[in-house]
Design an enzyme around this catalytic site. Structure first.
Site, PDB file in Angstrom:
ATOM      1  N   GLU A  33      71.796  -6.177  65.934  1.00 30.91           N
ATOM      2  CA  GLU A  33      70.658  -5.301  66.225  1.00 30.91           C
ATOM      3  C   GLU A  33      69.402  -6.132  66.506  1.00 30.91           C
ATOM      4  OE1 GLU A  33      68.453  -1.663  63.711  1.00 30.91           O
ATOM      5  OE2 GLU A  33      69.758  -3.103  62.708  1.00 30.91           O
ATOM      6  N   LYS A  50      69.024   3.960  69.035  1.00 32.78           N
ATOM      7  CA  LYS A  50      69.363   4.205  67.631  1.00 32.78           C
ATOM      8  C   LYS A  50      68.904   5.599  67.226  1.00 32.78           C
ATOM      9  CE  LYS A  50      69.045   1.931  63.090  1.00 32.78           C
ATOM     10  NZ  LYS A  50      68.540   0.732  62.380  1.00 32.78           N
ATOM     11  N   CYS A  56      73.474  -0.096  63.557  1.00 28.81           N
ATOM     12  CA  CYS A  56      73.305  -0.225  62.110  1.00 28.81           C
ATOM     13  C   CYS A  56      73.465   1.108  61.375  1.00 28.81           C
ATOM     14  CB  CYS A  56      71.969  -0.883  61.794  1.00 28.81           C
ATOM     15  SG  CYS A  56      71.959  -1.732  60.173  1.00 28.81           S
TER      16      CYS A  56
END
Length: 556
Positions: free
Chosen positions: A41, A117, A157
């Protein structure tokens, strides 16, 4: 399909340097036959960039770097290995936060797709909602990539950490994997920058394996490595089969390229690891110290060596992290310093191979006593005089640090920092607090482990003698504090498990001791606010994730 995971150790803010490391990693993965490459990330900026993200110019440069990197990779090898690259993307809409936490699909010389994300953590050290806009709702195909006949769910994540069937409670209303499941993915990819706390990899592997098993597809997880400020990223990128079994793991605490073949009939890339508490602590301290010192543009370090366990462990870590030739240990004996402490310090330094410097502080103590004789007339000696000794030492160490351009490493532990058994502008002086998230019990345990598993460099007398600040005749820590096994148990329940005085007393601890310890924790808050950053090892440290008010009346 062979996936090359680039387990990177980025420098936060060093966009050019990080992209050069990515480019080199892709070339290595390509030479090993990778079909696609995967970074952690925000690999372009390093994680976490924190308030650098508030500067539009920084975000624009990071976004432009993704385009430039895509072109350079095509120049390196036309038609070569595609890259799924972690970075940041400006939000083109004037609603919401100005930045997305993003992943860029780089293929054929350009960024072909952008994935955003969805889940933005705001607990502990995370504050992503401060900066990022989540991926918009209603676009279920937004995290789906189709490549070589496969349907791939791309997650970043936290997007893979919200499975309702794994956790007792669910932190977010959305689950990006549930949204992707309607497309029947054949593979899940996860770009992460997941910081360490001791034992976390076991949790990761259990949770990610459960996710792979639930959806019946392979899962590949790429994690950052290295130390950035107080956070340690342990790497340990890994892969799982559709049955949830671990099929691959990259080495911990080291950068490199890991190759995971998701179609291989059996696991063949599981790096051995030691998940023992002391082994994991040691590797985290060494890497965290090395990276903090070097990423802060220092090459040498100073340590005040007292003959106690904390400074001994700190010196051992520094010698391992930076090389003994780059560490100077300073002895500053006072009239209250025992001969044994001085001899033990010299023996430790000789065993480690570090340089020593001895600066007796008695003449300076006398000068202070003379200067303050009038204002202090008629007043009994107390901790004021003890703190003056500590501040003399702090001033000497900072003078050496300034003159030599060396990073001063502080040596205080979590037990002391919790209850304020430390001197602000004295032994708290310095740039980095190596063992500040280790309680005293843990420091002793690490010293014994180090002697048994690394080298027997810490003299036995340092490990066995009663801890003492040696600021007055025959002083012992236990004159001022409960026994460390009791103190550390109370602190762990209060700090890491968020238990109140009533709950701790209910667990069998003496009420007066509990009340006293928690009162000390409250009164030391102002000291911790001014403490040097340290290495986070526990689920709750006195660092980025500790956000207690200063001027308040709190009863917990």
């Amino acid at each position: 399909m062979k996936i090359g995971v680039l387990q990177l150790n980025p420098v936060v803010g060093d966009i050019e340097g990080n992209c050069a490391a990515i480019r080199q990693g892709v070339a290595e993965a390509r030479s090993l036959g990778a079909d696609l490459c995967l970074t952690p990330e925000m690999a372009v900026t390093g994680y976490p960039p924190r308030d650098l993200l508030l500067y539009g110019g920084f975000v624009a440069r990071a976004r432009g770097a993704a385009d430039a990197l895509a072109r350079e990779l095509e120049d390196d090898a036309p038609g070569g290995t595609p890259l799924l690259l972690g970075g940041v993307e400006p939000n083109p809409c004037n609603l919401g936060k100005p930045v997305f936490n993003a992943a860029f699909w780089c293929e054929g010389g350009a960024v072909r797709r952008v994935f955003r994300k969805t889940l933005l953590p705001t607990y502990d050290v995370f504050d992503e909602a401060r900066y990022f806009e989540p991926a918009p709702t209603g676009d279920q195909a937004g995290n789906i990539l189709r490549f070589k006949g496969r349907t791939i769910a791309v997650t970043i994540c936290e997007d893979a950490w919200n499975d309702k069937d794994y956790w007792e409670t669910r932190s977010y209303a959305r689950d990006p994997l549930e949204e992707a499941a309607v497309h029947g993915p054949d593979l899940i990819l996860n770009l992460s920058a997941s910081p360490l706390f001791l034992g976390k990899q076991r949790l990761r592997e259990d949770m990610l394996g459960a996710v792979a098993r639930k959806y019946g597809v392979p899962l590949v997880y790429a994690n950052q490595t290295g130390g950035n400020d107080d956070l340690i990223f342990d790497g340990r990128s890994c892969a799982f089969g559709p049955d949830g079994a671990l099929t691959g793991r990259a080495p911990g605490f080291t950068p490199g390229v890991a190759m995971f073949d998701i179609d291989a009939p059996k696991p063949d890339a599981i790096a051995p690891d030691d998940f023992g508490r002391e082994a994991e602590t040691w590797r985290a301290l060494v890497m965290g110290t090395r990276d903090y010192v070097r990423k802060s543009c220092f090459s040498t370090a100073l340590i005040g060596l007292s003959g106690g366990i904390d400074s001994a462990v700190t010196a051992a870590v520094a010698a391992e992290a930076l090389g003994a030739e780059n560490v100077t240990c300073v002895l500053m004996p006072s009239p209250y310093s025992s001969r044994g402490s001085v001899d033990d310090s010299l023996a430790l330094a000789a065993n480690l191979g570090v340089t020593t410097l001895t600066l007796p502080i008695a003449p300076i103590m006398n000068a202070y006593a003379l200067a303050l004789a009038g204002p202090f007339a008629g007043l009994a000696e107390d901790t004021t005089e003890e703190n003056i000794q500590s501040r003399i030492r702090g001033n000497l160490l900072m003078a050496l640090s300034n003159k030599r351009g060396a990073m001063l490493l502080t040596t205080g532990n979590k037990s002391e920092l919790a209850v304020g058994y430390c001197t602000i502008y004295g032994d708290m002086s310095g740039g980095f607090a190596v063992v500040s998230d280790m309680d005293k019990t843990g420091v002793f345990a690490l010293a014994r482990w180090y002697n048994a598993h690394v080298r027997p460099a810490i003299p036995e007398a340092i490990i066995t003698k009663p801890p003492s600040a040696e600021l007055r005749p025959d002083q012992k820590d236990q004159d001022s504090l409960p026994p460390y096994d009791v103190l550390d148990a109370i602190l762990a329940l209060h700090i890491e498990r968020h238990q109140s005085a009533r709950q701790i007393i209910g667990a069998g601890f003496d009420p007066q001791t509990v009340d006293r310890v928690l009162r000390l924790v409250r009164s030391a808050e102002f000291k911790r606010r001014q403490a040097a950053p340290g290495i986070k090892l526990t689920p709750r440290s006195f660092g980025t994730g500790w956000r207690m008010p200063l001027a308040c009346r709190r009863e917990i």
